[in-house]
Design a protein around this motif. Structure first.
Motif, PDB file in Angstrom:
ATOM      1  N   HIS A 147     -11.848 -54.381  11.883  1.00 48.00           N
ATOM      2  CA  HIS A 147     -10.463 -54.868  11.773  1.00 48.00           C
ATOM      3  C   HIS A 147      -9.691 -54.034  10.756  1.00 48.00           C
ATOM      4  O   HIS A 147      -8.566 -53.600  11.000  1.00 48.00           O
ATOM      5  N   ASP A 148     -10.316 -53.814   9.596  1.00 48.78           N
ATOM      6  CA  ASP A 148      -9.659 -53.018   8.557  1.00 48.78           C
ATOM      7  C   ASP A 148      -9.387 -51.606   9.070  1.00 48.78           C
ATOM      8  O   ASP A 148      -8.299 -51.062   8.870  1.00 48.78           O
ATOM      9  N   ALA A 149     -10.377 -51.020   9.744  1.00 44.52           N
ATOM     10  CA  ALA A 149     -10.209 -49.656  10.256  1.00 44.52           C
ATOM     11  C   ALA A 149      -9.049 -49.595  11.254  1.00 44.52           C
ATOM     12  O   ALA A 149      -8.295 -48.627  11.275  1.00 44.52           O
ATOM     13  N   CYS A 150      -8.899 -50.642  12.064  1.00 42.96           N
ATOM     14  CA  CYS A 150      -7.794 -50.667  13.035  1.00 42.96           C
ATOM     15  C   CYS A 150      -6.448 -50.727  12.311  1.00 42.96           C
ATOM     16  O   CYS A 150      -5.489 -50.068  12.713  1.00 42.96           O
ATOM     17  N   LEU A 151      -6.370 -51.527  11.248  1.00 39.22           N
ATOM     18  CA  LEU A 151      -5.112 -51.611  10.500  1.00 39.22           C
ATOM     19  C   LEU A 151      -4.775 -50.261   9.869  1.00 39.22           C
ATOM     20  O   LEU A 151      -3.621 -49.829   9.859  1.00 39.22           O
ATOM     21  N   VAL A 152      -5.809 -49.581   9.336  1.00 36.76           N
ATOM     22  CA  VAL A 152      -5.585 -48.267   8.724  1.00 36.76           C
ATOM     23  C   VAL A 152      -5.183 -47.263   9.798  1.00 36.76           C
ATOM     24  O   VAL A 152      -4.205 -46.526   9.661  1.00 36.76           O
ATOM     25  N   CYS A 153      -5.935 -47.255  10.881  1.00 38.63           N
ATOM     26  CA  CYS A 153      -5.681 -46.308  11.975  1.00 38.63           C
ATOM     27  C   CYS A 153      -4.270 -46.492  12.527  1.00 38.63           C
ATOM     28  O   CYS A 153      -3.571 -45.520  12.808  1.00 38.63           O
ATOM     29  N   GLY A 154      -3.847 -47.746  12.656  1.00 29.88           N
ATOM     30  CA  GLY A 154      -2.514 -48.028  13.199  1.00 29.88           C
ATOM     31  C   GLY A 154      -1.414 -47.336  12.414  1.00 29.88           C
ATOM     32  O   GLY A 154      -0.400 -46.913  12.980  1.00 29.88           O
ATOM     33  N   GLU A 155      -1.624 -47.174  11.102  1.00 25.53           N
ATOM     34  CA  GLU A 155      -0.599 -46.525  10.276  1.00 25.53           C
ATOM     35  C   GLU A 155      -0.464 -45.046  10.596  1.00 25.53           C
ATOM     36  O   GLU A 155       0.549 -44.427  10.265  1.00 25.53           O
ATOM     37  N   SER A 156      -1.495 -44.458  11.230  1.00 20.82           N
ATOM     38  CA  SER A 156      -1.406 -43.038  11.599  1.00 20.82           C
ATOM     39  C   SER A 156      -0.699 -42.852  12.937  1.00 20.82           C
ATOM     40  O   SER A 156      -0.501 -41.736  13.374  1.00 20.82           O
ATOM     41  N   LEU A 157      -0.348 -43.960  13.589  1.00 18.78           N
ATOM     42  CA  LEU A 157       0.187 -43.881  14.955  1.00 18.78           C
ATOM     43  C   LEU A 157       1.685 -44.162  15.000  1.00 18.78           C
ATOM     44  O   LEU A 157       2.181 -44.721  15.973  1.00 18.78           O
ATOM     45  N   GLU A 158       2.401 -43.760  13.943  1.00 23.64           N
ATOM     46  CA  GLU A 158       3.849 -43.977  13.912  1.00 23.64           C
ATOM     47  C   GLU A 158       4.525 -43.397  15.156  1.00 23.64           C
ATOM     48  O   GLU A 158       5.462 -43.979  15.691  1.00 23.64           O
ATOM     49  N   ALA A 159       4.025 -42.224  15.595  1.00 20.74           N
ATOM     50  CA  ALA A 159       4.664 -41.557  16.734  1.00 20.74           C
ATOM     51  C   ALA A 159       4.217 -42.148  18.074  1.00 20.74           C
ATOM     52  O   ALA A 159       4.768 -41.822  19.112  1.00 20.74           O
ATOM     53  N   GLN A 160       3.182 -42.993  18.052  1.00 19.04           N
ATOM     54  CA  GLN A 160       2.699 -43.608  19.304  1.00 19.04           C
ATOM     55  C   GLN A 160       2.708 -45.128  19.152  1.00 19.04           C
ATOM     56  O   GLN A 160       1.639 -45.750  19.046  1.00 19.04           O
ATOM     57  N   PRO A 161       3.905 -45.739  19.136  1.00 19.78           N
ATOM     58  CA  PRO A 161       4.003 -47.173  18.844  1.00 19.78           C
ATOM     59  C   PRO A 161       3.209 -48.043  19.818  1.00 19.78           C
ATOM     60  O   PRO A 161       2.667 -49.070  19.419  1.00 19.78           O
ATOM     61  N   GLU A 162       3.091 -47.607  21.073  1.00 19.42           N
ATOM     62  CA  GLU A 162       2.333 -48.397  22.047  1.00 19.42           C
ATOM     63  C   GLU A 162       0.861 -48.467  21.653  1.00 19.42           C
ATOM     64  O   GLU A 162       0.245 -49.534  21.710  1.00 19.42           O
ATOM     65  N   ALA A 163       0.317 -47.319  21.233  1.00 18.04           N
ATOM     66  CA  ALA A 163      -1.095 -47.272  20.851  1.00 18.04           C
ATOM     67  C   ALA A 163      -1.328 -48.123  19.609  1.00 18.04           C
ATOM     68  O   ALA A 163      -2.336 -48.829  19.506  1.00 18.04           O
ATOM     69  N   ALA A 164      -0.388 -48.062  18.661  1.00 14.40           N
ATOM     70  CA  ALA A 164      -0.528 -48.863  17.442  1.00 14.40           C
ATOM     71  C   ALA A 164      -0.495 -50.345  17.795  1.00 14.40           C
ATOM     72  O   ALA A 164      -1.307 -51.137  17.318  1.00 14.40           O
ATOM     73  N   LEU A 165       0.441 -50.694  18.659  1.00 11.61           N
ATOM     74  CA  LEU A 165       0.584 -52.093  19.056  1.00 11.61           C
ATOM     75  C   LEU A 165      -0.687 -52.598  19.741  1.00 11.61           C
ATOM     76  O   LEU A 165      -1.146 -53.718  19.484  1.00 11.61           O
ATOM     77  N   ALA A 166      -1.271 -51.745  20.591  1.00  9.80           N
ATOM     78  CA  ALA A 166      -2.506 -52.150  21.281  1.00  9.80           C
ATOM     79  C   ALA A 166      -3.603 -52.460  20.266  1.00  9.80           C
ATOM     80  O   ALA A 166      -4.353 -53.428  20.419  1.00  9.80           O
ATOM     81  N   LEU A 167      -3.683 -51.628  19.210  1.00 10.17           N
ATOM     82  CA  LEU A 167      -4.696 -51.869  18.171  1.00 10.17           C
ATOM     83  C   LEU A 167      -4.458 -53.201  17.470  1.00 10.17           C
ATOM     84  O   LEU A 167      -5.388 -53.993  17.299  1.00 10.17           O
ATOM     85  N   TYR A 168      -3.208 -53.426  17.054  1.00 12.68           N
ATOM     86  CA  TYR A 168      -2.912 -54.643  16.300  1.00 12.68           C
ATOM     87  C   TYR A 168      -3.136 -55.883  17.167  1.00 12.68           C
ATOM     88  O   TYR A 168      -3.631 -56.901  16.694  1.00 12.68           O
ATOM     89  N   GLU A 169      -2.758 -55.782  18.438  1.00  9.62           N
ATOM     90  CA  GLU A 169      -2.950 -56.938  19.310  1.00  9.62           C
ATOM     91  C   GLU A 169      -4.429 -57.208  19.543  1.00  9.62           C
ATOM     92  O   GLU A 169      -4.863 -58.361  19.564  1.00  9.62           O
ATOM     93  N   ALA A 170      -5.196 -56.136  19.672  1.00  9.27           N
ATOM     94  CA  ALA A 170      -6.640 -56.325  19.865  1.00  9.27           C
ATOM     95  C   ALA A 170      -7.255 -56.984  18.634  1.00  9.27           C
ATOM     96  O   ALA A 170      -8.123 -57.853  18.754  1.00  9.27           O
TER      97      ALA A 170
END
Lengths: 414, 415
Positions: free
Chosen positions: B188-211
């Motif tokens: 979970h923590d890794a997903c939150l961290v990873c999501g911050e690297s996906l500013e340019a891919q909001p869909e991918a970040a959203l998929a992580l947070y929703e998962a």
């Protein structure tokens, strides 16, 4: 029943102000049990016990558990709490993860040795706890960055134990600087100590049984070294692996106040020139910051001095304030000792309720620590370094950049 | 790290009262009589490597050489350091030196070690790979996510989070789907961290947070994930269509619908329905993306869209269907002749629906294309031009008493 804890965690988005009305405090100012902030303590030694006593004085706080890798300290703090509450309820752990796993604990006081500050804070924040952490909060620039990022990511309240941000004389000096009463700022002075550290090891001694002292856990992320009882008795300062040296020791208080005075809580000086034990630093706005261990007016430990075009002010831990003639009318002598944590503890607890960030919040703390680390790296390398506060790197200086972090001993990581 | 030649270490200032020896000892300041390390710090890198390879060299000497190489080691030091990675006492010291060496040879040495080592030393190596953000190690880390040893899998997850990017996000999502309990919180923590690297891919970040949010995380993680989702959705133009307090903007039989704990609650308890009854959102919508969270306890419900409202809280048109143990993810025609128009249960929604728990339901209508998603999984797709605009409505089915809840209803107009 909707307790304060479950209410805060479900209903209040972090960052949104939430006013807890004074009516939740019952008669005699005592809080209803469900409305008390619950606290755990990790690594509570002499300084920690001091701060813990300030916490215990707060009517709306309940101390529930202590964790220490030393049996002796574990038991001492348990006794302190149990005597205070007249019961035997304080839980004692040797593994901080057991304490952090307790959902009934809102906040933790971290007062381990410096080597554990960043990592323990990060673990606590990830476990959803608000954190009051003694200083220095990091041994490296990378630890400071990770700590501030984690506090932001997890939307927790973080207060560094840099209590002078809540002590009258220091606050007054900072306000004079920020309000322009000193005129345009020229040079800020921060009292630091001898930067020296050693890479040596103390002679090996047989390690005591793990249940008395867990040496491996005591070392935590630091490089392994043979056990010596002096370390665990508190004489770990001055060892490079375990301590940031004299610039960090006081600079995280005094440089921190200079940062605040210069409205620089989200940046840091851009240049660091070591001159003996003095480090002359320069901000992008042209203001100088001089870290020095000599030449003070004798107003006490952790002195600061702010000089502007229209006047100057100097103060220290005695609470006494000296200032240029034109500012005498502004001075109110408060005479609070600079080491007193009580108002800082109260600031933290108020923020645990309001979800606002306290005076020594994670980002301001990271920036002033980073300024101290950068100065210490410049001193170690013996040459002037430039610093980019946006990218948080020394531009074009590979050797200095390599000193921004240290590999952690397995299995620890930030 | 002290360059004694270049740096005047003694204060150039006039003499000051120094600390007494007793005060020094109390502070633990270095004893100038020791200072064995200084000799090592003054040696050339080549000499350091010779000493490091010497089998007679003491542990102290090797340890200090590694720490010195952290600042000045080059790729010539890498093979010697790599040889120490499997030594339990020196592995960390070897990483201490390798981690900051900028040369890619250090990455390759860590990758090689990650193929060979196990246990805590492997975890340490994976941690160092994460610190170096070595993208070439992504496939290796993805494999290590499945390591039986929990600490190895956790270290791999954390490293993937740190390295970030779309590929790391895919590996983390795949690991989440495997629902392994002993690495969940690190994941979970890794997903939150990873999501911050996906500013340019909001869909991918959203998929992580929703998962993460759907993986029943710890309360603090759920709060963070929900906040991130809210921020992103607001940025994308989603607006709430239910205020969380009352049924303003909605119209239904007051005996059946109420608001409780920030959710719309529909219940047929004590009311015998003659026909299906609907809570209708009166604003007609044509092309839109609707997201809701819903909790179904028994019976049959659904979300009407592009539908026609008739008198008496009756609705007809297409429905995102759901029923206890069936029909989730399917498009059904309410009040028509076609029945299930696009099935989405078997092999699709049935693999992701959590019974008697909150589930995510999405309806996406763009022109003639209609898509349904359950918990992020695309379950039904239909091209249909029957009705391109209409109301949204929530269903209570006649039959045995049932209850359904909806919360966090939000809509983004498309086009």
């Amino acid at each position: 029943m909707l307790t304060r804890r479950s209410f805060l965690k479900t209903a209040a988005p972090a960052g949104a102000p939430l006013i807890v009305p004074a009516s939740v405090l019952g008669r005699n100012g005592a809080a209803a049990p469900s409305d008390r902030i619950t606290l755990g303590g990790i690594g509570i030694g002499p300084r920690g016990a001091n701060v813990l006593n300030d916490f215990l004085e707060q009517p709306d706080l309940r101390f529930l558990a202590v964790c220490d890798v030393r049996n002796e300290r574990r038991e001492a703090i348990k006794s302190l709490a149990d005597n205070r509450y007249g019961n035997r309820d304080c839980a004692a752990y040797s593994d901080m993860f057991e304490l952090l796993a307790r959902p009934d604990i809102d906040a933790v006081l971290i007062a381990t040795g410096d080597r554990w500050h960043a990592l323990a804070s990060i673990f606590a924040l990830k476990a959803g706890k608000d954190v009051y952490c003694e200083k220095p909060c990091s041994l490296t620039i990378a630890e400071s960055r990770a700590l501030a990022d984690t506090a932001r990511r997890y939307r927790r309240v973080f207060q560094a134990g840099t209590q002078r941000r809540n002590i009258g004389n220091f606050v007054l000096a900072v306000e004079l600087a920020r309000s322009g009463k000193l005129g345009r700022l020229k040079t800020l002075h921060a009292n630091t100590l001898d930067p020296r550290t050693t890479h040596d090891w103390l002679p090996p001694e047989p390690a005591p049984p793990q249940q008395l002292v867990d040496w491996d856990r005591w070392l935590g992320p630091c490089p392994w070294r043979p056990y010596n009882s002096a370390y665990v008795a508190g004489r770990w300062r001055g060892f490079w692996d375990l301590h940031g040296g004299g610039i960090l020791e006081w600079g995280v208080h005094t440089v921190d106040l200079c940062q605040w005075a210069n409205d620089a809580d989200r940046t840091a000086p851009v240049e660091y020139s070591p001159q003996g034990n003095h480090i002359l630093c320069r901000y992008a706005n042209g203001v100088n910051l001089l870290m020095r261990d000599t030449g003070w007016m004798g107003l006490g430990t952790c002195s600061v001095r702010f000089e502007g075009e229209l006047g100057w002010i100097e103060t220290g831990d005695t609470g006494k304030i000296e200032a240029s003639e034109n500012l005498r009318g502004e001075i109110v002598q408060s005479r609070q000792p600079g080491t007193r944590a009580l108002p800082h503890v109260r600031d933290f607890l108020d923020c645990v309720r309001s979800r606002r960030q306290p005076r020594s919040h994670a980002e301001a703390t990271a920036r002033s620590h980073i300024a101290c680390h950068a100065a210490y790296i410049a001193w170690q390398l013996g040459r002037t370094l430039r610093w980019d506060p946006e990218r948080e790197e020394f531009p074009g200086d590979g050797e200095a950049n390599r000193m921004r972090s240290r590999a952690m001993r397995e299995p620890w990581r930030i | 790290m002290q360059n004694t030649q270049a740096a005047p270490q003694q204060p150039a200032q006039p003499a000051q009262p120094r600390l007494t020896l007793g005060q020094q000892a109390a502070r633990g300041l270095p004893d100038p009589a020791q200072e064995k390390w200084r000799e090592i710090w003054n040696l050339e890198p080549a000499t350091l490597l010779v000493l490091l390879k010497d089998p007679k060299a003491s542990l102290f000497l090797k340890a200090k050489i590694c720490q010195r190489l952290a600042a000045i080691g080059t790729k010539e030091a890498v093979p010697v350091l790599a040889g120490l990675l499997s030594d339990p006492l020196l592995s960390h010291y070897a990483r201490f030196a390798l981690e900051p060496i900028p040369d890619p040879a250090a990455d390759r040495a860590l990758q090689d070690a990650a193929q060979k080592l196990e246990g805590p030393l492997l975890a340490g190596v994976l941690n160092s790979i994460g610190v170096r953000r070595d993208a070439a190690a992504l496939p290796l880390l993805a494999r290590r996510l499945d390591a039986p040893e929990p600490e190895t899998a956790r270290a791999a997850a954390a490293a993937l989070g740190r390295i970030g990017g779309a590929q790391a996000a895919e590996s983390l999502l795949a690991a989440l789907r495997r629902r392994r309990a002993d690495i969940r919180s690190v994941l979970h923590d890794a997903c939150l961290v990873c999501g911050e690297s996906l500013e340019a891919q909001p869909e991918a970040a959203l998929a992580l947070y929703e998962a993460v949010r759907r993986d029943q995380p710890a309360p603090v993680v759920a709060e963070v994930a929900a906040a991130r989702i809210r921020e992103r959705e607001q940025r994308e133009g989603f607006q709430p269509i239910f205020n969380g307090r009352d049924l303003e903007g909605w119209d239904g039989d007051p005996r059946l619908w109420r608001v409780q704990d920030g959710a719309i609650v529909g219940s047929t308890e004590g009311v015998a329905l003659e026909r299906n009854s609907f809570l209708i959102y009166r604003r007609p919508l044509a092309d839109f993306h609707l997201k809701v969270e819903t909790l179904l306890r028994g019976g049959n419900s659904g979300i009407q869209f592009r539908s026609e409202a008739l008198p008496g809280w009756v609705v007809r048109g297409l429905q995102a269907d759901m029923a206890a143990g069936n029909h989730w993810g399917s498009i059904y025609e309410e009040g028509g002749k076609r029945g299930i128009v696009a099935p989405g249960w078997r092999g699709k929604a049935e693999t992701v629906v959590l019974p008697e728990a909150w589930n995510d339901y999405e309806v996406i209508c763009r022109g003639e294309l209609i898509q349904l998603k359950v918990n992020g999984l695309l379950t039904a797709e239909l091209r249909d031009r029957t009705r391109l605009e209409g109301v949204i409505a929530l269903q209570l089915h006649r039959g045995p008493a049932m209850e359904v809840r909806f919360r966090n209803l939000r809509v983004k107009p498309l086009r």
